[in-house]
Write an enzyme that holds these catalytic residues in place. Structure first.
Site, mmCIF file in Angstrom:
data_model
loop_
_atom_site.group_PDB
_atom_site.id
_atom_site.type_symbol
_atom_site.label_atom_id
_atom_site.label_comp_id
_atom_site.label_asym_id
_atom_site.label_seq_id
_atom_site.Cartn_x
_atom_site.Cartn_y
_atom_site.Cartn_z
ATOM 1 N N GLY A 1 0.829 -1.199 0.000
ATOM 2 C CA GLY A 1 0.000 0.000 0.000
ATOM 3 C C GLY A 1 0.861 1.245 0.000
ATOM 4 N N GLY B 1 1.475 5.362 1.129
ATOM 5 C CA GLY B 1 1.360 6.012 2.431
ATOM 6 C C GLY B 1 2.555 5.715 3.322
ATOM 7 C CG HIS B 2 3.730 2.253 4.053
ATOM 8 N ND1 HIS B 2 3.145 2.479 5.279
ATOM 9 C CD2 HIS B 2 3.006 1.266 3.469
ATOM 10 C CE1 HIS B 2 2.113 1.643 5.427
ATOM 11 N NE2 HIS B 2 2.005 0.909 4.340
ATOM 12 C CE LYS C 1 5.023 -2.815 3.871
ATOM 13 N NZ LYS C 1 4.921 -2.670 2.388
ATOM 14 C CG HIS D 1 -1.133 -0.516 7.284
ATOM 15 N ND1 HIS D 1 -0.221 -1.489 7.594
ATOM 16 C CD2 HIS D 1 -1.023 -0.308 5.946
ATOM 17 C CE1 HIS D 1 0.407 -1.868 6.493
ATOM 18 N NE2 HIS D 1 -0.049 -1.169 5.483
#
Lengths: 328, 328
Positions: free
Chosen positions: B53, B55-56, B104, B214
């Protein structure tokens, strides 16, 4: 106040110790008085020294190393360093070709660097960075030095590394300052540890336009709008200031203030790129990230530097510091 | 929600465009489906692909380049990428020596990478990263992959660059995962743009201990304590997990979650350094900064990797990516 901190009085010292350990291949930390300098020093070149209040990390200690600064003098959070720091740093790094101070235009910094320059035996000069176009040109204490400082330090650092003499480094620095303009927007305030609360209040639907990097309010408070509108607004001021011709080569720098994630900074870069691409500029180089921060402030600034061939060549030259590294 | 954003639905795409333009010397962006890959590719070596995802950031696209990843597949914010992204990326970067996926440990990521691996024609293998010791070893879906992922990608990336074959890369990756443990603390939640509000509520005097990346709550909510006490707490879990012998060479990584300034991260580094120095470890390498983030979350994690000589040599090998760069 929610921070990783034991005690506001020892935050800086402990953090500097950690910084120096994490980058022990590049820097050395000296204390009493505090300064950070390169581990490897070379005789015969102009030594570049910068400094200012802490809380702007990685500025300035993160830019000490090959191809950039020789030393940085960190003051307490948002507080000018003292002349004895600059003198001790100058003594440590002067390689016989003189010392160039790079100073952001804040009253305390200017005064203390001037005092150090007067006390220093041996040739020295200063470059004053005042790239923040959110203040008018005729502001009584002049415009502030903000994110453009990194550009000045990189380009002049490369010149010093290549053997430019003191006068040439000073003149190049002034030229980069003249070709650079910045403006920022804050979405939040920041919290100075010694104060323990945000330095200003801001509503959920408000932004501060034209902020400096010390948690001060901007030149105006605006309504929260889209990123495109925010970019249009600050890019417009920079455009007006520099008034670049079509085809002008530029470096576009998006700087985060400390709490704005990269996903947003890259979005802002894309929007600013589109803004200037539409105006016919040749965006040759980019720098996106949090380089000149304001503790935990959410926000970002745009900086545009008009590049000539010499500046571009020096920007591309090898640099090896904690926060900026390429070509070596 | 206060962010630099036009529209949650287009944030990722616009941000990726900006990222690719800002790093056009290193990466290429492909769309429909989205993946980022190296500009210069070399035949005959194992290709490393990661993803997850968004956002990291800078994980994972910021680690695409010489000596690290060949491609990264960004999903929507906190949402797994789809198998067609991984397949398209594999097709683009497979140099004939097989593909290694670095995944991950999250249910969606694992499922989609497995699906891609099944559909892929040609040799491939996967390394599952599960370094988060805040969950018990026998947790039903296993431990999460967090900041240790960067260490795995760097070390295995160097090995692939040096010509290790697929089996050797896979085995090395598993070894690095086994030698790595992480744990994090959040001071704030984060705000997912599509949701528009923080994913959890947290009081002014509370922290979340043992968080993932998250925006989920941690394994427990604690009272806000000093940085030293926070470090003791999470370092203790890591120490217990890895149980390193005296003199053990280690890499110590302090990772910011997105809104924690460097001045605090370096303070945490110093405190963690002291913690492990007291326990006789030989802290040979450091990585301090925001590398595996959780949007605008305030907080940080510690990661410790037990190094052997091979891992140390590969860590030091040249790398040239947007977010990690040395030796070239």
């Amino acid at each position: 106040m929610k921070k990783f901190i034991d005690n506001p009085a020892t935050l800086l010292e402990t953090s500097l110790q950690g910084f120096a350990k994490a980058h022990a291949d590049i820097v050395e930390l000296h204390t009493e008085p505090n300064f950070v300098c390169r581990k490897q020093r070379k005789k015969g070149r102009v030594a570049l020294i910068s400094g200012g209040g802490s809380g702007h990390e990685p500025l300035h200690a993160g830019f000490v190393g090959y191809g950039m600064l020789d030393a940085a003098c960190p003051g307490q959070i948002f507080t000018s360093p003292t002349p004895d720091q600059m003198l001790a740093a100058a003594e440590a790094v002067d390689g016989g070709a003189g010392v160039l101070f790079i100073v952001k235009n804040y009253a305390g910094d200017v005064m203390n660097f001037e005092m150090a320059a007067e006390m220093l035996v041996g040739p020295n000069a200063s470059v004053l960075v005042n790239d923040d176009v959110s203040l008018p040109k005729d502001h009584p204490i002049g415009r502030r030095g903000v994110a453009g400082t990194v550009i000045v330090e990189k380009i002049v650092g490369a010149a010093a590394e290549q053997g430019y003499d003191l006068a040439a480094c000073k003149s190049l620095g002034d030229r980069v300052v003249g070709a650079t303009a910045s403006m920022g927007i804050a979405l939040s305030s920041c919290t100075v540890p010694a104060l323990g609360r945000p330095t200003f209040e801001i509503a959920e639907d408000e932004i501060e336009i034209g902020v400096g990097i010390h948690g001060e309010r901007g030149r105006e408070t605006g309504k929260l709008v889209t990123a495109s509108e925010m970019v249009e607004q600050i890019a417009g001021h920079i455009q007006e200031e520099l008034n670049p011709g079509a085809g002008q080569a530029v470096l576009l720098h998006v700087n985060g203030f400390g709490a704005t994630p990269l996903v947003e900074l890259h979005l802002v870069y894309e929007l600013a790129w589109q803004y200037w691409q539409k105006r016919g500029l040749n965006i040759q180089r980019a720098l996106v990230g949090s380089f000149t921060t304001s503790l935990d402030m959410a926000g970002c600034s745009l900086t545009l530097t008009l590049l000539d061939e010499e500046m571009l060549r020096l920007w591309d030259a090898p640099v090896n510091t904690a926060a900026l590294r390429w070509g070596c």
